[in-house]
Motif scaffolding. Structure first.
Motif, short mmCIF file in Angstrom:
data_model
loop_
_atom_site.label_atom_id
_atom_site.label_comp_id
_atom_site.label_asym_id
_atom_site.label_seq_id
_atom_site.Cartn_x
_atom_site.Cartn_y
_atom_site.Cartn_z
N MET A 1 0.86 -1.19 0.00
CA MET A 1 0.00 0.00 0.00
C MET A 1 0.89 1.24 0.00
O MET A 1 1.56 1.53 0.99
N LEU A 2 0.92 1.96 -1.10
CA LEU A 2 1.76 3.15 -1.21
C LEU A 2 1.22 4.29 -0.35
O LEU A 2 0.02 4.54 -0.32
N SER A 3 2.12 4.97 0.34
CA SER A 3 1.73 6.19 1.02
C SER A 3 1.44 7.27 -0.02
O SER A 3 1.83 7.15 -1.19
N ALA A 4 0.76 8.32 0.39
CA ALA A 4 0.44 9.41 -0.54
C ALA A 4 1.72 10.06 -1.07
O ALA A 4 1.79 10.45 -2.24
N GLY A 5 2.74 10.16 -0.21
CA GLY A 5 4.01 10.74 -0.65
C GLY A 5 4.71 9.90 -1.70
O GLY A 5 5.22 10.42 -2.70
N ARG A 6 4.74 8.57 -1.48
CA ARG A 6 5.37 7.68 -2.45
C ARG A 6 4.59 7.65 -3.76
O ARG A 6 5.17 7.55 -4.84
N TYR A 7 3.28 7.75 -3.65
CA TYR A 7 2.46 7.78 -4.87
C TYR A 7 2.78 9.02 -5.69
O TYR A 7 2.86 8.96 -6.93
N ALA A 8 2.96 10.15 -5.02
CA ALA A 8 3.33 11.38 -5.73
C ALA A 8 4.68 11.23 -6.42
O ALA A 8 4.88 11.71 -7.54
N GLU A 9 5.62 10.53 -5.77
CA GLU A 9 6.93 10.28 -6.39
C GLU A 9 6.78 9.40 -7.62
O GLU A 9 7.45 9.61 -8.65
N LEU A 10 5.91 8.40 -7.54
CA LEU A 10 5.64 7.54 -8.69
C LEU A 10 5.07 8.35 -9.85
O LEU A 10 5.48 8.19 -11.00
N SER A 11 4.13 9.24 -9.54
CA SER A 11 3.52 10.08 -10.57
C SER A 11 4.58 10.94 -11.26
O SER A 11 4.59 11.07 -12.49
N THR A 12 5.49 11.53 -10.48
CA THR A 12 6.55 12.36 -11.04
C THR A 12 7.48 11.55 -11.92
O THR A 12 7.87 11.98 -13.02
N ALA A 13 7.85 10.36 -11.45
CA ALA A 13 8.75 9.50 -12.22
C ALA A 13 8.13 9.10 -13.55
O ALA A 13 8.81 9.08 -14.59
N LEU A 14 6.85 8.80 -13.54
CA LEU A 14 6.17 8.43 -14.79
C LEU A 14 6.03 9.64 -15.71
O LEU A 14 6.19 9.52 -16.93
N ALA A 15 5.73 10.80 -15.15
CA ALA A 15 5.60 12.02 -15.96
C ALA A 15 6.92 12.34 -16.65
O ALA A 15 6.93 12.78 -17.81
N ASP A 16 8.04 12.11 -15.98
CA ASP A 16 9.36 12.33 -16.58
C ASP A 16 9.60 11.42 -17.77
O ASP A 16 10.45 11.72 -18.62
N ARG A 17 8.85 10.32 -17.81
CA ARG A 17 8.98 9.36 -18.91
C ARG A 17 7.83 9.47 -19.91
O ARG A 17 7.62 8.60 -20.76
N GLY A 18 7.04 10.54 -19.78
CA GLY A 18 5.98 10.78 -20.75
C GLY A 18 4.68 10.06 -20.49
O GLY A 18 3.86 9.90 -21.40
N HIS A 19 4.45 9.64 -19.23
CA HIS A 19 3.22 8.91 -18.91
C HIS A 19 2.48 9.60 -17.77
O HIS A 19 3.09 10.24 -16.92
N ALA A 20 1.15 9.42 -17.74
CA ALA A 20 0.34 10.03 -16.69
C ALA A 20 -0.54 8.96 -16.05
O ALA A 20 -1.11 8.11 -16.74
N LEU A 21 -0.63 9.01 -14.74
CA LEU A 21 -1.53 8.12 -14.01
C LEU A 21 -2.98 8.57 -14.21
O LEU A 21 -3.26 9.77 -14.27
N LEU A 22 -3.90 7.62 -14.29
CA LEU A 22 -5.31 7.98 -14.42
C LEU A 22 -5.84 8.60 -13.12
O LEU A 22 -6.80 9.37 -13.15
N THR A 23 -5.22 8.27 -12.00
CA THR A 23 -5.56 8.89 -10.72
C THR A 23 -4.41 9.81 -10.31
O THR A 23 -3.29 9.35 -10.12
N SER A 24 -4.70 11.08 -10.19
CA SER A 24 -3.66 12.05 -9.82
C SER A 24 -3.26 11.86 -8.36
O SER A 24 -4.02 11.29 -7.56
N PRO A 25 -2.09 12.36 -7.96
CA PRO A 25 -1.70 12.29 -6.55
C PRO A 25 -2.72 12.95 -5.62
O PRO A 25 -2.95 12.46 -4.51
N GLU A 26 -3.32 14.05 -6.06
CA GLU A 26 -4.31 14.73 -5.23
C GLU A 26 -5.54 13.86 -5.00
O GLU A 26 -6.07 13.75 -3.89
N ARG A 27 -6.01 13.20 -6.09
CA ARG A 27 -7.19 12.33 -5.97
C ARG A 27 -6.85 11.07 -5.17
O ARG A 27 -7.70 10.53 -4.46
#
Length: 224
Positions: free
Chosen positions: A1-27
């Protein structure tokens, strides 16, 4: 179970590679932590109050008593953090028979914080205890405001209640999180109650539940 902070890091790492999560870190944070979803579900879930606390922190008994007053100051309650409870240590770290017994309340909260250790998330939550019928909980998987799968809770995979979703559906759409779960239990008075809500990406699916409808709905949403 990812913490909200780790999830935000995952989102940033994917964005750096040109991908976006369907659920944003805020949501994700909104659905994952009780203070994010509580106001929307307040009419459908046990009355709750919370107190921010860092892992390993100590709670002042007087502050706890003031927190209990927000639930009326008496009657049974359960203790959890913003994400998880210790329900398998029910008597020592979860259930408080009477909030008016402030010594017992402080003892249960202290034990809960101790057992959670570094995994304590957000702080301490008190939730009014509600009596439910022994029919099992239903876990509903919502995708873009619609129920994609209704199945048993992982703790009771052999029980498959059929919940009324009419009121819950309205609250889910108001919350505006793309992919969430709600755990529903049948109150003794016949109302379906939201015991817990959460981000569906980190919610458990019982092995006995057919997952194909859920993943079909997800791949269709991703294609859109």
């Amino acid at each position: 179970m990812l913490s909200a902070g780790r999830y935000a890091e995952l989102s940033t790492a994917l964005a750096d590679r040109g991908h976006a999560l369907l659920t944003s870190p805020e949501r994700y944070r909104t659905a994952h932590k009780l203070p994010g979803w509580y106001d929307v579900f307040a009419p459908l879930t046990p009355h709750s109050a919370w107190l921010p606390l860092a892992p390993g922190g100590a709670v002042d008994p007087e502050e706890l008593a003031r927190l209990a007053e927000r639930l009326g100051g008496a009657g049974p309650a359960v203790v959890k953090d913003w994400v998880k409870s210790r329900k398998h240590e029910w008597s020592e770290a979860c259930y408080v028979p009477d909030l008016a017994d402030t010594a017992r309340l402080a003892s249960v909260v202290a034990r809960f914080v101790q057992l959670q250790g570094a995994y304590l998330t957000g702080g301490v939550v008190l939730r009014a205890y509600e009596p439910y019928r022994p029919v099992g909980e239903a876990r509903v998987w919502w995708l873009d405001g619609e129920p994609a799968l209704i199945g048993p809770h992982p703790d009771t995979p052999g029980l498959t209640p059929d919940p009324d979703l009419s009121e819950v559906a309205s609250a889910v759409r108001q919350l505006a999180c793309r992919f969430i779960t709600t755990d529903l239990a049948l109150h003794e008075d016949g109302r379906w109650r939201v015991v817990e809500a959460g981000d569906a990406q980190v919610s458990g699916l019982p092995r006995t539940t057919e997952a194909k409808p859920l993943f079909t709905a997800l791949t269709t949403a991703a294609a859109r």
